[in-house]
Design a protein around this motif. Structure first.
Motif, PDB file in Angstrom:
ATOM      1  N   GLN A  50      -0.982  -4.006  -6.932  1.00  0.00           N
ATOM      2  CA  GLN A  50      -2.048  -5.005  -6.845  1.00  0.00           C
ATOM      3  C   GLN A  50      -1.527  -6.444  -6.847  1.00  0.00           C
ATOM      4  OE1 GLN A  50      -5.133  -4.289  -6.095  1.00  0.00           O
ATOM      5  NE2 GLN A  50      -5.728  -6.456  -6.063  1.00  0.00           N
ATOM      6  N   PRO A  51      -0.570  -6.814  -7.691  1.00  0.00           N
ATOM      7  CA  PRO A  51      -0.064  -8.196  -7.645  1.00  0.00           C
ATOM      8  C   PRO A  51       0.513  -8.563  -6.275  1.00  0.00           C
ATOM      9  CG  PRO A  51       0.609  -7.145  -9.688  1.00  0.00           C
ATOM     10  CD  PRO A  51       0.022  -6.062  -8.833  1.00  0.00           C
ATOM     11  N   LEU A  52       1.268  -7.641  -5.682  1.00  0.00           N
ATOM     12  CA  LEU A  52       1.829  -7.907  -4.348  1.00  0.00           C
ATOM     13  C   LEU A  52       0.715  -7.958  -3.308  1.00  0.00           C
ATOM     14  CD1 LEU A  52       4.226  -8.310  -2.469  1.00  0.00           C
ATOM     15  CD2 LEU A  52       4.553  -5.809  -2.444  1.00  0.00           C
ATOM     16  N   ALA A  53      -0.277  -7.085  -3.438  1.00  0.00           N
ATOM     17  CA  ALA A  53      -1.417  -7.105  -2.512  1.00  0.00           C
ATOM     18  C   ALA A  53      -2.122  -8.457  -2.549  1.00  0.00           C
ATOM     19  CB  ALA A  53      -2.403  -5.988  -2.867  1.00  0.00           C
ATOM     20  N   GLU A  54      -2.279  -9.011  -3.748  1.00  0.00           N
ATOM     21  CA  GLU A  54      -2.925 -10.325  -3.878  1.00  0.00           C
ATOM     22  C   GLU A  54      -2.108 -11.410  -3.186  1.00  0.00           C
ATOM     23  OE1 GLU A  54      -5.829 -10.954  -4.856  1.00  0.00           O
ATOM     24  OE2 GLU A  54      -6.459  -9.309  -6.154  1.00  0.00           O
ATOM     25  N   GLU A  55      -0.800 -11.348  -3.342  1.00  0.00           N
ATOM     26  CA  GLU A  55       0.075 -12.337  -2.685  1.00  0.00           C
ATOM     27  C   GLU A  55      -0.028 -12.224  -1.170  1.00  0.00           C
ATOM     28  OE1 GLU A  55       3.997 -13.501  -4.869  1.00  0.00           O
ATOM     29  OE2 GLU A  55       3.840 -11.316  -4.967  1.00  0.00           O
ATOM     30  N   LEU A  56      -0.022 -10.997  -0.673  1.00  0.00           N
ATOM     31  CA  LEU A  56      -0.105 -10.773   0.770  1.00  0.00           C
ATOM     32  C   LEU A  56      -1.439 -11.246   1.322  1.00  0.00           C
ATOM     33  CD1 LEU A  56       1.498  -7.224   0.797  1.00  0.00           C
ATOM     34  CD2 LEU A  56       2.380  -9.172   2.106  1.00  0.00           C
ATOM     35  N   TYR A  57      -2.513 -10.928   0.622  1.00  0.00           N
ATOM     36  CA  TYR A  57      -3.851 -11.296   1.092  1.00  0.00           C
ATOM     37  C   TYR A  57      -4.006 -12.814   1.147  1.00  0.00           C
ATOM     38  CZ  TYR A  57      -8.781 -10.465   2.077  1.00  0.00           C
ATOM     39  OH  TYR A  57     -10.009 -10.391   2.702  1.00  0.00           O
ATOM     40  N   ALA A  58      -3.367 -13.501   0.209  1.00  0.00           N
ATOM     41  CA  ALA A  58      -3.484 -14.961   0.122  1.00  0.00           C
ATOM     42  C   ALA A  58      -2.704 -15.698   1.209  1.00  0.00           C
ATOM     43  CB  ALA A  58      -3.015 -15.437  -1.257  1.00  0.00           C
ATOM     44  N   THR A  59      -1.851 -14.991   1.957  1.00  0.00           N
ATOM     45  CA  THR A  59      -1.055 -15.662   3.003  1.00  0.00           C
ATOM     46  C   THR A  59      -1.914 -16.132   4.166  1.00  0.00           C
ATOM     47  OG1 THR A  59      -0.602 -13.611   4.227  1.00  0.00           O
ATOM     48  CG2 THR A  59       0.995 -14.257   2.489  1.00  0.00           C
ATOM     49  N   GLY A  60      -3.055 -15.447   4.403  1.00  0.00           N
ATOM     50  CA  GLY A  60      -3.871 -15.773   5.567  1.00  0.00           C
ATOM     51  C   GLY A  60      -3.351 -15.149   6.846  1.00  0.00           C
ATOM     52  N   ASN A  61      -2.206 -14.454   6.765  1.00  0.00           N
ATOM     53  CA  ASN A  61      -1.657 -13.742   7.919  1.00  0.00           C
ATOM     54  C   ASN A  61      -2.435 -12.439   8.085  1.00  0.00           C
ATOM     55  OD1 ASN A  61       0.162 -11.455   8.920  1.00  0.00           O
ATOM     56  ND2 ASN A  61       1.357 -13.240   9.539  1.00  0.00           N
ATOM     57  N   TYR A  62      -2.960 -12.191   9.297  1.00  0.00           N
ATOM     58  CA  TYR A  62      -3.814 -11.028   9.485  1.00  0.00           C
ATOM     59  C   TYR A  62      -3.120  -9.728   9.091  1.00  0.00           C
ATOM     60  CZ  TYR A  62      -5.994  -7.011  11.517  1.00  0.00           C
ATOM     61  OH  TYR A  62      -6.503  -5.750  11.667  1.00  0.00           O
ATOM     62  N   ASP A  63      -1.903  -9.520   9.560  1.00  0.00           N
ATOM     63  CA  ASP A  63      -1.200  -8.267   9.270  1.00  0.00           C
ATOM     64  C   ASP A  63      -0.924  -8.114   7.778  1.00  0.00           C
ATOM     65  OD1 ASP A  63      -0.482  -7.313  12.191  1.00  0.00           O
ATOM     66  OD2 ASP A  63       0.010  -9.438  12.094  1.00  0.00           O
ATOM     67  N   ALA A  64      -0.580  -9.207   7.127  1.00  0.00           N
ATOM     68  CA  ALA A  64      -0.325  -9.170   5.685  1.00  0.00           C
ATOM     69  C   ALA A  64      -1.611  -8.864   4.924  1.00  0.00           C
ATOM     70  CB  ALA A  64       0.259 -10.499   5.216  1.00  0.00           C
ATOM     71  N   MET A  65      -2.723  -9.439   5.383  1.00  0.00           N
ATOM     72  CA  MET A  65      -4.014  -9.187   4.735  1.00  0.00           C
ATOM     73  C   MET A  65      -4.424  -7.725   4.915  1.00  0.00           C
ATOM     74  SD  MET A  65      -5.993 -12.715   5.806  1.00  0.00           S
ATOM     75  CE  MET A  65      -7.414 -12.597   4.709  1.00  0.00           C
ATOM     76  N   TYR A  66      -4.183  -7.196   6.106  1.00  0.00           N
ATOM     77  CA  TYR A  66      -4.498  -5.790   6.342  1.00  0.00           C
ATOM     78  C   TYR A  66      -3.627  -4.900   5.453  1.00  0.00           C
ATOM     79  CZ  TYR A  66      -5.816  -1.510   8.726  1.00  0.00           C
ATOM     80  OH  TYR A  66      -6.307  -0.260   8.988  1.00  0.00           O
ATOM     81  N   PHE A  67      -2.329  -5.212   5.385  1.00  0.00           N
ATOM     82  CA  PHE A  67      -1.411  -4.417   4.569  1.00  0.00           C
ATOM     83  C   PHE A  67      -1.767  -4.507   3.084  1.00  0.00           C
ATOM     84  CE2 PHE A  67       2.818  -3.608   2.562  1.00  0.00           C
ATOM     85  CZ  PHE A  67       2.926  -2.277   2.943  1.00  0.00           C
ATOM     86  N   ALA A  68      -2.309  -5.637   2.682  1.00  0.00           N
ATOM     87  CA  ALA A  68      -2.777  -5.783   1.297  1.00  0.00           C
ATOM     88  C   ALA A  68      -3.817  -4.717   0.985  1.00  0.00           C
ATOM     89  CB  ALA A  68      -3.358  -7.172   1.076  1.00  0.00           C
ATOM     90  N   GLY A  69      -4.681  -4.440   1.965  1.00  0.00           N
ATOM     91  CA  GLY A  69      -5.688  -3.403   1.782  1.00  0.00           C
ATOM     92  C   GLY A  69      -5.097  -2.008   1.679  1.00  0.00           C
ATOM     93  N   VAL A  70      -3.921  -1.822   2.262  1.00  0.00           N
ATOM     94  CA  VAL A  70      -3.254  -0.522   2.219  1.00  0.00           C
ATOM     95  C   VAL A  70      -2.647  -0.255   0.839  1.00  0.00           C
ATOM     96  CG1 VAL A  70      -1.396   0.884   3.212  1.00  0.00           C
ATOM     97  CG2 VAL A  70      -2.781  -0.595   4.696  1.00  0.00           C
ATOM     98  N   ILE A  71      -2.091  -1.298   0.221  1.00  0.00           N
ATOM     99  CA  ILE A  71      -1.367  -1.096  -1.047  1.00  0.00           C
ATOM    100  C   ILE A  71      -2.135  -1.572  -2.281  1.00  0.00           C
ATOM    101  CG2 ILE A  71       0.881  -1.225   0.101  1.00  0.00           C
ATOM    102  CD1 ILE A  71       1.159  -4.065  -1.302  1.00  0.00           C
ATOM    103  N   CYS A  72      -3.341  -2.093  -2.087  1.00  0.00           N
ATOM    104  CA  CYS A  72      -4.099  -2.568  -3.254  1.00  0.00           C
ATOM    105  C   CYS A  72      -4.547  -1.388  -4.124  1.00  0.00           C
ATOM    106  CB  CYS A  72      -5.295  -3.414  -2.824  1.00  0.00           C
ATOM    107  SG  CYS A  72      -6.654  -2.496  -2.057  1.00  0.00           S
ATOM    108  N   ASP A  73      -4.994  -1.693  -5.317  1.00  0.00           N
ATOM    109  CA  ASP A  73      -5.392  -0.664  -6.285  1.00  0.00           C
ATOM    110  C   ASP A  73      -6.846  -0.921  -6.688  1.00  0.00           C
ATOM    111  OD1 ASP A  73      -5.398   1.367  -8.101  1.00  0.00           O
ATOM    112  OD2 ASP A  73      -3.895   0.510  -9.447  1.00  0.00           O
TER     113      ASP A  73
END
Length: 235
Positions: A50-73
């Motif tokens: 979840q901490p990494l997912a939050e960091e990824l989602y906050a980047t505003g990069n579409y792929d990173a935001m999507y990947f955040a959804g894959v690894i979030c808890d």
């Protein structure tokens, strides 16, 4: 793995063709253009974080935001977390396929989805309807109120043609999902689909498409899918 490493790996997987496709659907720079399947090896290494997912989602990069959804808890996320995520979801591939999917794994999913459906905000509304699709396709019928879902079908019938395009699409999916995955209301959903008729939908820069939800339901019935429930919400 840390944020920088994941971003480097995602960038290396980017394809120009997919980037163009995502942007035609409404994605904005920064976008790498990573296939969702190509993310799975990285996800297997990270599992849930979840901490990494939050960091990824906050980047505003579409792929990173999507990947955040894959690894979030999702079970450890709060309603406030989801409000923050939906605020940052700037088009339907994030609102409906990242936020709504993740929300569907929480025990407060219906309450939040109900609030979003009534919000009057396009992407919150589409995420709310989409969340119900993910829920209905995964959870047992006993977890839902039949009268409430019946009322929601009536709401769709009365408002779909005046709704924004992304909401139209999510409502259309809702009719089809109720028809196939919530057997007690199969007949009502079939009648709702007939009443709704053809629905014209335009997403991103793509041309408008015309959806016939009645045909879609019949195809699923013919395939023997009536009563279908998937084992997991997220693949």
């Amino acid at each position: 793995m840390d944020l920088e490493t994941v971003m480097q790996e995602l960038e290396a997987l980017g394809k120009e063709r997919l980037k163009k496709m995502y942007m035609n659907n409404g994605a904005k720079e920064p976008v790498f253009g990573v296939a969702t399947g190509a993310m799975k090896p990285i996800a297997r290494k990270i599992k849930k974080n979840q901490p990494l997912a939050e960091e990824l989602y906050a980047t505003g990069n579409y792929d990173a935001m999507y990947f955040a959804g894959v690894i979030c808890d999702p079970p450890i996320m709060t309603e406030e977390d989801f409000e923050r995520w939906i605020d940052a979801a700037y088009f339907y591939m994030l609102s409906d396929f990242v936020v709504a999917v993740s929300l569907a794994e929480t025990n407060f999913a219906q309450a939040v989805a109900d609030r979003w459906i009534e919000s009057g905000e396009e992407l919150r509304m589409s995420a709310g309807w989409s969340c119900y699709c993910w829920l209905l396709g995964n959870r047992q019928d006993a977890e839902f109120s039949e009268s409430k879902l019946a009322s929601m079908l009536d709401q769709v019938k009365n408002t779909i043609h005046q709704s924004p395009d992304t909401v139209k699409s999510a409502m259309n999916n809702f009719i089809a999902t109720v028809a196939i995955s919530f057997v007690p209301l199969h007949e009502k959903a079939v009648e709702t689909a007939k009443d709704v008729g053809l629905v014209e939908i335009k997403k991103g820069k793509k041309k408008s498409t015309v959806s016939n939800v009645s045909e879609r339901i019949q195809k699923e019935v013919d395939r023997g899918m009536l009563g279908f429930k998937r084992k997991y919400v997220r693949c």
